[in-house]
Design an enzyme around this catalytic site. Structure first.
Site, PDB file in Angstrom:
ATOM      1  N   GLY A   1      38.418  37.933  14.696  1.00  0.00           N
ATOM      2  CA  GLY A   1      38.301  37.258  15.984  1.00  0.00           C
ATOM      3  C   GLY A   1      39.248  36.091  16.176  1.00  0.00           C
ATOM      4  O   GLY A   1      39.144  35.375  17.172  1.00  0.00           O
TER       5      GLY A   1
ATOM      6  N   CYS B   1      45.360  53.440  42.006  1.00  0.00           N
ATOM      7  CA  CYS B   1      44.633  53.343  43.267  1.00  0.00           C
ATOM      8  C   CYS B   1      43.398  52.471  43.058  1.00  0.00           C
ATOM      9  O   CYS B   1      42.259  52.937  43.138  1.00  0.00           O
ATOM     10  CB  CYS B   1      44.253  54.745  43.745  1.00  0.00           C
ATOM     11  N   GLU B   2      43.613  51.223  42.736  1.00  0.00           N
ATOM     12  CA  GLU B   2      42.568  50.238  42.479  1.00  0.00           C
ATOM     13  C   GLU B   2      43.069  48.873  42.932  1.00  0.00           C
ATOM     14  O   GLU B   2      44.128  48.422  42.492  1.00  0.00           O
ATOM     15  CB  GLU B   2      42.225  50.154  40.982  1.00  0.00           C
TER      16      GLU B   2
ATOM     17  N   GLY C   1      42.658  41.312  13.342  1.00  0.00           N
ATOM     18  CA  GLY C   1      43.308  42.433  14.017  1.00  0.00           C
ATOM     19  C   GLY C   1      44.323  41.928  15.016  1.00  0.00           C
ATOM     20  O   GLY C   1      45.530  42.030  14.817  1.00  0.00           O
TER      21      GLY C   1
ATOM     22  N   GLU D   1      38.550  40.076   8.588  1.00  0.00           N
ATOM     23  CA  GLU D   1      39.038  41.275   9.277  1.00  0.00           C
ATOM     24  C   GLU D   1      39.887  40.912  10.506  1.00  0.00           C
ATOM     25  O   GLU D   1      39.494  41.162  11.650  1.00  0.00           O
ATOM     26  CB  GLU D   1      37.855  42.151   9.701  1.00  0.00           C
TER      27      GLU D   1
ATOM     28  N   ARG E   1      43.030  45.303  30.202  1.00  0.00           N
ATOM     29  CA  ARG E   1      42.388  44.030  29.863  1.00  0.00           C
ATOM     30  C   ARG E   1      42.316  43.038  31.031  1.00  0.00           C
ATOM     31  O   ARG E   1      41.305  42.350  31.186  1.00  0.00           O
ATOM     32  CB  ARG E   1      43.079  43.384  28.659  1.00  0.00           C
TER      33      ARG E   1
ATOM     34  N   TYR F   1      38.570  41.858  31.493  1.00  0.00           N
ATOM     35  CA  TYR F   1      38.228  40.516  31.005  1.00  0.00           C
ATOM     36  C   TYR F   1      38.914  39.385  31.764  1.00  0.00           C
ATOM     37  O   TYR F   1      38.813  38.238  31.354  1.00  0.00           O
ATOM     38  CB  TYR F   1      38.639  40.356  29.526  1.00  0.00           C
TER      39      TYR F   1
END
EC number: 4.1.1.20
Length: 430
Positions: free
Chosen positions: A240, A354-355, A285, A283, A323, A327
């Site tokens: 994180g 189309c958004e 990433g 961990e 993303r 978010y």
């Protein structure tokens, strides 16, 4: 021929990359990933004994990435059968794989057990029962960690905060649930419980969530040693660690910002509660790969609404980077073919889906923008390729790996034929 006035990334002219490989195009620097892995070794693995690192592959995973992580001496964190299958086909050492997930299927667990995955991080009692049965049927002993929810969330977007009590992840601390899980695991002849895992959240710049969670879990470990005689050998604190995406974000912290106080806190905490210090696992990433990637686009239609806004549309958007829509994530972009020009215009970078919500960057400062310009969006190495879709039937981009200034395709661009390759028209409609 490269142009010195163009935007260069990891030793390559990005305008030339766009011409050679087409757009949209994911570009990933192996050199930057190597530097990050070197820092992990120097600042954590070599500095602190009895430690391990598993790269969180959900951030970005390909066969080539598996090879890089293996070469750099790290383990691999996978969260699905598909990620595990990728690791298997890359000949990644299975003993260095940690298998996460809140709802692993029977088939996924069978794949993990049959391939001797190093650790399975068990999320709930349903999974524990299923795993014990699979291991018994195959006459194997499976090493596990229990994921616990320490009741502490991280300072981040609510969709990527994971450590709070009200979470789909992990065994909660209420009602002696952890003690019950440990009793059941210890009683199973086919389960070898090694310890615990927790994850506070993603894109974090604050360590207090980690430190508070560590104290909670250490108290649990002390209680389990006192009441059940169970001694945890491993503690996985997840990842994180945040990175800088735009000028509005905090600067990317060095790994030592996180791991030094974490390790000191664990050492002191273990001494206070009277338990031996377990093997500590992290961990990372996004921290490894986020800044190692960019995405290249070609500018198409430009729409000016007087005294309101200028929209510059690109040949990608939501399908290759969801993303911002999910978010409200923010990115920075550069007109790669005009990198030496003054950025004195304000435009909004719109995707082609189309958004209405398919906006990649609001109010980006650029030079005079024109159709045909190459846009480079920075720091897209994490959670872009891995979250890509075929929404609106758009083929997914290619991925190019840069190593020593040389590009190599590691994922081929999809074509229209790929979109319908698995479809079948039933006989009733022929």
């Amino acid at each position: 021929m490269t142009n010195p006035s163009n935007f260069h990334f990891a030793g390559c002219d990005t305008v030339e990359l766009a011409k050679q490989f087409g757009t949209p195009l994911y570009v990933v620097s192996e050199d930057i990933i190597n530097v990050k892995c070197q820092q992990i070794r120097e600042l954590f693995l070599n500095k602190y004994p009895n430690t391990k690192v598993a790269y969180a592959s959900k951030a970005f995973l390909t066969l080539a990435m598996c090879k890089i992580i293996d070469r750099e001496g790290l383990g691999l964190d996978v969260v699905s059968g598909g990620e595990l299958y990728t690791a298997i086909n890359a000949d990644f050492p299975m003993e260095k794989v940690m298998f996460h997930g809140n709802n692993k299927s029977y088939e996924e667990l069978v794949l993990a057990v049959d391939n001797n995955v190093g650790r399975i991080i068990v999320d709930n009692f349903f999974e524990l029962d299923m795993l014990a049965s699979i291991a018994k049927d195959r006459d194997k002993i499976v090493s596990i960690l229990f994921r616990v929810a320490p009741g502490i969330g991280g300072k981040t977007h609510e969709y990527i905060s994971t450590g709070q009590t009200d979470s789909k992840f992990g065994i909660c601390l209420e009602g002696n649930m952890v003690q019950m899980a440990v009793k059941q695991a210890v009683a199973s002849p086919n389960i070898d419980l090694k310890g615990f895992h927790f994850h506070v959240g993603s894109q974090l710049f604050d360590i207090h969530g980690y430190l508070s969670s560590i104290q909670v879990v250490l108290r649990i470990m002390r209680e389990l040693k006192s009441t059940l005689g169970f001694v945890a050998e491993e503690l996985n604190i997840g990842g994180g660690f945040g990175i800088n995406y735009t000028d509005g974000d905090e600067e990317t912290k060095p790994l030592s910002f996180f791991v030094d106080p974490i390790m000191a806190n664990i050492k002191t905490g273990c001494e206070i509660v009277g338990i031996d210090m377990p093997t500590i696992i992290i961990e990372p990433g996004r921290w490894v790969v986020g800044e190692a990637g960019i995405t290249l686009y070609t500018v198409g239609a430009i729409k000016e609404i007087p005294e309101v806004r200028t929209y510059a549309s690109i040949d990608g958007g939501f399908p290759d980077n969801p993303r911002p829509a999910l978010y409200k994530s923010k990115y920075h972009g550069i007109l790669a073919n005009k990198a030496d020009k003054v950025a004195d215009k304000t435009v909004t970078i719109a995707g082609k889906c189309c958004e209405t919500g398919d906006i990649l960057i609001w109010d980006l400062q650029v030079p005079q923008i024109e159709s045909g310009d190459t846009l480079a969006v920075l720091k897209t190495g994490a959670y872009n390729y891995s979250m890509a879709s075929n929404y609106n039937r758009l083929p997914r981009p290619a991925v190019v790996l840069l190593s020593g200034g040389k590009p190599q395709v590691i994922v081929e661009r999809e074509c229209y034929q790929d979109l319908i390759a698995r479809e079948i028209i039933p006989s009733s409609l022929r």
